[in-house]
Design a protein around this motif. Sequence first.
Motif, PDB file in Angstrom:
ATOM      1  N   ASP A   1       2.050   5.308  40.883  1.00 44.52           N
ATOM      2  CA  ASP A   1       3.183   6.135  40.470  1.00 44.52           C
ATOM      3  C   ASP A   1       3.701   6.876  41.695  1.00 44.52           C
ATOM      4  O   ASP A   1       3.168   7.921  42.077  1.00 44.52           O
ATOM      5  N   LEU A   2       4.738   6.321  42.308  1.00 41.99           N
ATOM      6  CA  LEU A   2       5.218   6.824  43.594  1.00 41.99           C
ATOM      7  C   LEU A   2       6.180   7.993  43.412  1.00 41.99           C
ATOM      8  O   LEU A   2       7.022   7.994  42.512  1.00 41.99           O
ATOM      9  N   ARG A   3       6.040   8.962  44.288  1.00 40.68           N
ATOM     10  CA  ARG A   3       7.008  10.057  44.402  1.00 40.68           C
ATOM     11  C   ARG A   3       7.407  10.133  45.873  1.00 40.68           C
ATOM     12  O   ARG A   3       6.699  10.702  46.691  1.00 40.68           O
ATOM     13  N   ILE A   4       8.537   9.525  46.178  1.00 41.68           N
ATOM     14  CA  ILE A   4       8.932   9.271  47.557  1.00 41.68           C
ATOM     15  C   ILE A   4       9.838  10.378  48.088  1.00 41.68           C
ATOM     16  O   ILE A   4      10.767  10.829  47.408  1.00 41.68           O
ATOM     17  N   LYS A   5       9.555  10.789  49.329  1.00 42.14           N
ATOM     18  CA  LYS A   5      10.497  11.619  50.085  1.00 42.14           C
ATOM     19  C   LYS A   5      10.993  10.805  51.277  1.00 42.14           C
ATOM     20  O   LYS A   5      10.203  10.226  52.020  1.00 42.14           O
TER      21      LYS A   5
END
Length: 763
Positions: free
Chosen positions: A60-64
């Motif tokens: 579950d990616l949370r990309i910046k």
Amino acid sequence: MIKLYETGAYYADGKLIPDDGHAAEALAAMGRAVPKEEARKRTIAYSILEAHNTSGNMDDLRIKFDAMASHDITYVGIVQTARASGLERFPLPYVLTNCHNSLCAVGGTINEDDHMFGLSAAKKYGGIYVPAHQAVIHQYMREMMSGCGKMILGSDSHTRYGALGTMAIGEGGPELVKQLLCRTYDIKRPQVVAVYLTGRPHRGVGPQDVALAIIGAVFKKGYVKNKVMEFIGDGIANLNVEYRNGIDVMTTETTCLSSVWATDGQVEDYFEIHGRKEAYKRLAPGDAAYYDGVVYVDLSTVKPMIAMPFHPSNAYEIDELNANLMDILAEVEREGAKSIDNPAIHFTLRDKVKDGRLLVDQGVIAGCAGGTYDNICDAADILAGHSIGADEFSLSVYPSSQPVFISLVENGAIAKLMQTGATVRTAFCGPCFGAGDVPANGGLSIRHSTRNFPNREGSKPGNGQIASVALMDARSIAATALNHGVLTPATDLDIDFTKPKYVFHGEVYDNRVYDGVGRAQPELPLKFGPNIADWPEMSPLTEHLLLDVDAFITDPVTTTDELIPSGETSSYRSNPLKLAEFTLSRKDPAYVGAAKNSQKWETLRREKGTAFDDRSPDCPIHKIRAIDGFQEVDGGTIGCGSLVYAVKPGDGSAREQAASCQKVLGGWANIAREYATKRYRSNLINWGMLPFVVSGEPPFAKYDAVFIPNIRRAVAEKQAEITAYAFTKEGTKPFTLTLGDLTDDERDIILAGCLINYYRAQN
């Protein structure tokens, strides 16, 4: 030859090992035994995603992102949305380019007013502002912002810099707003598909030819949909960086999520030429990396290609088309007529056949795909010393940036082209979306650009106008121009390409581009033109919904150009209410009026405190109260408005307005069999619209109504299935809807009514 593997594959010692049940033995024999899940972590894509993920969970990616980019028909809405949500300064480098409305030709001052807004925003919040005619968005990002291992987010679907080792993603504006508010881009970890390149292209075969061959092989099968395409193989070394960029930018048309390439010394040289040698690092898959699929491409087998109207995947070898001209054109006409969906228009291409050859009316080499240095140099070599003729055929060339333009002037390519009768313009994206070089009615244009959808090239089928675009490589466009419009593959010619050395003139940007990164000036005002308007107030999701089916689209695929047209609408994208008047205008001209009529109940409920007139026998509340369990339902808990049904909506552009215009007109939902792209579904969610999916044929028709009870609770409680009721002429029909996977944040955005409401409440 292009081959799609039926299974995944390992990549070890430069070889592909199909996952066919014997892969473990083969790897063990090579001393490369590795569990599949571990091998998945050895792709280039995984390493880049891992470096940018903030969740601590690679599923579950949370990309910046490292940087972002927008152009002048998207950045006003993005800044306005972020400003309404609490924006104080740009927390990452954000480039505002001006390459779509740069002609300032429509609507009086409004285009330049948007530009002045953009410059004032760059000053106030600390961004980069690239004035009109300096560069198209993606060329500037390649030259100045890309970097090996970086991730870039853009509000344009062709945000692709994978050949430079940069994973770039094109999304709707609200996803950029999240980054501006220091939030994240949230997705499940995508699968990664290897694009294995081997061999060397024949002389005269260009990057667009390779790209169209790949798109034709994968698009209809959905082989790479929402996945990352990772380019590997010994064939990469046989392509210079501009050639790689030309293939890479077209990966958008496969519906993949992003792309990335293995890098080498040629990429290092590219960055050194552009004064950014530090942006290079070698990227390669780890030993025994696992890919979820493989697109195997033998470059030596690719021939000059043409994508016939009306999709880049409608691809043929030019030789094949010429050999079977009338049969293929008849098939293109049959399929094209379905896309046009207007019986008043007689769509024909066979009238372009003269003496057994296809005669086209116009050639265009432009934008992020066609306007690169190598493409134009090769086209100039083909045409040098000749004439394009004094008849209907015309040729326009748009260098992708001023630095490219200067180098082309210095090496003589521009003079060669202009002496043939071709015209040379400044950096501009207009030919790609219908704001430049619009063909005559009935015309056929061949273009090295990115798309050839109906409604894309500037004609208006709803007004009885139709023109067609076919996509080709710059070299074959030049070969066709050499023959005064007779369709000709570049491989028919014996040309010595001069390949002059490129000299980058970075002083253009030093002298003209405003760079305020890290130097926000919050005390400065934004400059508003009279067309720039705030977003209207939007209601939170109500307990129940009653929605009229105000559009019912049965096309196999519906593009964002059909949901909100490009071209003349671009000047109004700073004004949500004015822009909404164009919603579905070329697909269903009655939609806007119908949606406004459906919205009136919601207007009464929200603005006047009343809901339904129970005294009227036609009042929809009576149908609702006839459903078991809803005899006492309070009309004030029912949100009213419209929905759009389409089989597969959202192919093409990332433009958020395809969703936001529906919202402005009172739209609460889409119902579809599936969504063509992640970005369109995300746009719906970010504007508080429900992305419903229905299995099989829907039980309703156009102008029927759909009652969706307890929808707020269903969203909040993550219900897998939702029972809805269609009010049809045959009576009330219950049926089942699903919403698919939604993150917790996405659910909260839908409950709040839109992204602005969601962030405003938090701030």
